[in-house]
Scaffold this active site. Structure first.
Site, PDB file in Angstrom:
ATOM      1  N   GLY A  10      59.954  40.606  39.861  1.00  0.00           N
ATOM      2  CA  GLY A  10      60.047  40.448  40.910  1.00  0.00           C
ATOM      3  C   GLY A  10      58.855  39.243  40.721  1.00  0.00           C
ATOM      4  O   GLY A  10      58.394  38.417  40.697  1.00  0.00           O
ATOM      5  N   ARG A  13      53.170  39.140  43.942  1.00  0.00           N
ATOM      6  CA  ARG A  13      52.781  40.433  44.921  1.00  0.00           C
ATOM      7  C   ARG A  13      53.397  41.366  45.164  1.00  0.00           C
ATOM      8  O   ARG A  13      53.584  42.184  46.436  1.00  0.00           O
ATOM      9  CB  ARG A  13      51.529  39.578  46.123  1.00  0.00           C
ATOM     10  CG  ARG A  13      50.530  39.122  46.147  1.00  0.00           C
ATOM     11  CD  ARG A  13      49.369  40.095  45.063  1.00  0.00           C
ATOM     12  NE  ARG A  13      47.924  39.402  44.775  1.00  0.00           N
ATOM     13  CZ  ARG A  13      47.738  38.695  43.982  1.00  0.00           C
ATOM     14  NH1 ARG A  13      48.174  40.133  42.837  1.00  0.00           N
ATOM     15  NH2 ARG A  13      46.685  37.699  43.231  1.00  0.00           N
ATOM     16  N   LYS A  16      54.901  44.017  40.470  1.00  0.00           N
ATOM     17  CA  LYS A  16      55.129  44.443  39.134  1.00  0.00           C
ATOM     18  C   LYS A  16      54.678  44.606  38.057  1.00  0.00           C
ATOM     19  O   LYS A  16      54.901  45.613  38.120  1.00  0.00           O
ATOM     20  CB  LYS A  16      56.325  42.780  39.586  1.00  0.00           C
ATOM     21  CG  LYS A  16      55.340  41.653  39.144  1.00  0.00           C
ATOM     22  CD  LYS A  16      56.655  40.413  39.278  1.00  0.00           C
ATOM     23  CE  LYS A  16      55.458  39.205  39.046  1.00  0.00           C
ATOM     24  NZ  LYS A  16      54.691  38.990  39.667  1.00  0.00           N
ATOM     25  N   HIS A  51      41.454  41.468  37.431  1.00  0.00           N
ATOM     26  CA  HIS A  51      42.282  42.159  36.196  1.00  0.00           C
ATOM     27  C   HIS A  51      41.551  43.078  35.290  1.00  0.00           C
ATOM     28  O   HIS A  51      42.222  44.242  35.525  1.00  0.00           O
ATOM     29  CB  HIS A  51      43.439  41.253  36.046  1.00  0.00           C
ATOM     30  CG  HIS A  51      44.807  40.356  37.100  1.00  0.00           C
ATOM     31  ND1 HIS A  51      45.948  41.350  37.591  1.00  0.00           N
ATOM     32  CD2 HIS A  51      44.592  39.869  37.984  1.00  0.00           C
ATOM     33  CE1 HIS A  51      46.480  40.793  37.881  1.00  0.00           C
ATOM     34  NE2 HIS A  51      45.603  40.227  38.825  1.00  0.00           N
ATOM     35  N   ARG A  52      41.400  42.771  34.929  1.00  0.00           N
ATOM     36  CA  ARG A  52      40.756  43.753  33.627  1.00  0.00           C
ATOM     37  C   ARG A  52      40.109  44.767  33.946  1.00  0.00           C
ATOM     38  O   ARG A  52      40.383  45.789  33.366  1.00  0.00           O
ATOM     39  CB  ARG A  52      39.668  42.640  32.926  1.00  0.00           C
ATOM     40  CG  ARG A  52      40.667  42.008  31.882  1.00  0.00           C
ATOM     41  CD  ARG A  52      39.456  41.365  31.017  1.00  0.00           C
ATOM     42  NE  ARG A  52      39.879  40.915  29.596  1.00  0.00           N
ATOM     43  CZ  ARG A  52      39.336  40.134  28.934  1.00  0.00           C
ATOM     44  NH1 ARG A  52      38.240  39.875  28.102  1.00  0.00           N
ATOM     45  NH2 ARG A  52      40.401  39.463  27.741  1.00  0.00           N
ATOM     46  N   ASP A  85      51.727  40.386  29.945  1.00  0.00           N
ATOM     47  CA  ASP A  85      51.682  39.811  31.272  1.00  0.00           C
ATOM     48  C   ASP A  85      51.337  38.015  31.337  1.00  0.00           C
ATOM     49  O   ASP A  85      50.388  37.610  30.867  1.00  0.00           O
ATOM     50  CB  ASP A  85      51.438  40.479  32.177  1.00  0.00           C
ATOM     51  CG  ASP A  85      51.250  40.409  33.979  1.00  0.00           C
ATOM     52  OD1 ASP A  85      51.739  39.315  34.386  1.00  0.00           O
ATOM     53  OD2 ASP A  85      50.681  41.556  35.232  1.00  0.00           O
TER      54      ASP A  85
END
Length: 171
Positions: A10, A13, A16, A51-52, A85
Site C-alpha cells: 500500500g 498511510r 497497510k 508504533h510500539r 515492517d
C-alpha cells in the site's frame, strides 16, 4: 517446510500496517514484530516509540535493518506469527550499506522456503507515481518492484490496501 507467507502492499498511510497487524493478531500468540527501521533522528525515534505503544502488549520486537533472512529463519518457527515492517525500509538499508540487492533478495526467498511460521510482510508500493528524476530513486523504485514481485510469487496471499480498504490480489 514453508510457512504461510502474506504480503501487504500500500501507499504511505494507507492502513497497510494496521491491516497486517490484524492478520497477525488473528493468529495465536506468540507475535513477533521484525522492525527494519533505524532511528536516525528524533522524529524517527518518536515514530518508532509510538508504533510500539500502538501495538500494545503481547508483541516481541526484533530490530533488524539488514539481515532479515537470518532473523526470519530464527524466529519464524512453527506456531509463531511474524510481522515484518517493512520491506521498502529493508531495501533502502541494503542500498545504503551497499549490499547487492539481488543477492539479498535471493537470500530472503531461500529463507522463506525454510520458515515454518506465518510471516506477514508490509511494504510500500512505490511504482504508482511519476518516474523519479534521479538514478538512485529510479533504482530504488525498480528494485522495490522486483522485490515485491518475487515475494508475491512466493506468498499464498497478497493484499493491496488503499484508504484503509484491503483488496485481495492473491489468495
Amino acid at each position: 517446510m514453508s510457512g504461510d507467507i502474506i504480503l501487504v502492499l500500500g501507499g504511505v498511510r494507507s492502513g497497510k500496517s494496521r491491516h497486517a497487524e490484524g492478520l497477525v493478531t488473528a493468529r495465536p500468540a506468540p507475535w513477533i514484530y521484525v522492525a527494519t527501521a533505524e532511528a536516525w533522528d528524533e522524529e524517527m525515534r518518536a515514530r518508532i516509540h509510538r508504533h510500539r505503544e500502538d501495538r500494545g502488549p503481547g508483541w516481541t520486537t526484533v530490530e533488524e535493518p539488514l539481515d532479515l533472512p537470518d532473523v526470519l529463519e530464527r524466529v519464524a518457527v512453527a506456531g509463531t506469527a511474524v510481522l515484518v515492517d517493512c520491506l521498502t525500509l529493508w531495501l533502502s538499508n541494503l542500498m545504503g550499506a551497499e549490499r547487492d540487492v539481488a543477492t539479498e533478495t535471493a537470500r530472503l526467498l531461500d529463507a522463506l522456503d525454510r520458515v515454518a511460521g506465518t510471516v506477514v510482510f508490509v511494504s510500500n508500493e512505490v511504482g504508482l507515481g511519476i518516474v523519479p528524476d534521479n538514478a538512485l530513486a529510479r533504482r530504488f523504485r525498480d528494485d522495490a518492484g522486483r522485490l515485491h514481485q518475487a515475494v508475491a510469487a512466493r506468498a499464498q496471499r497478497v493484499v493491496f490496501v488503499v484508504a484503509g480498504l484491503p483488496m485481495v490480489l492473491k489468495g
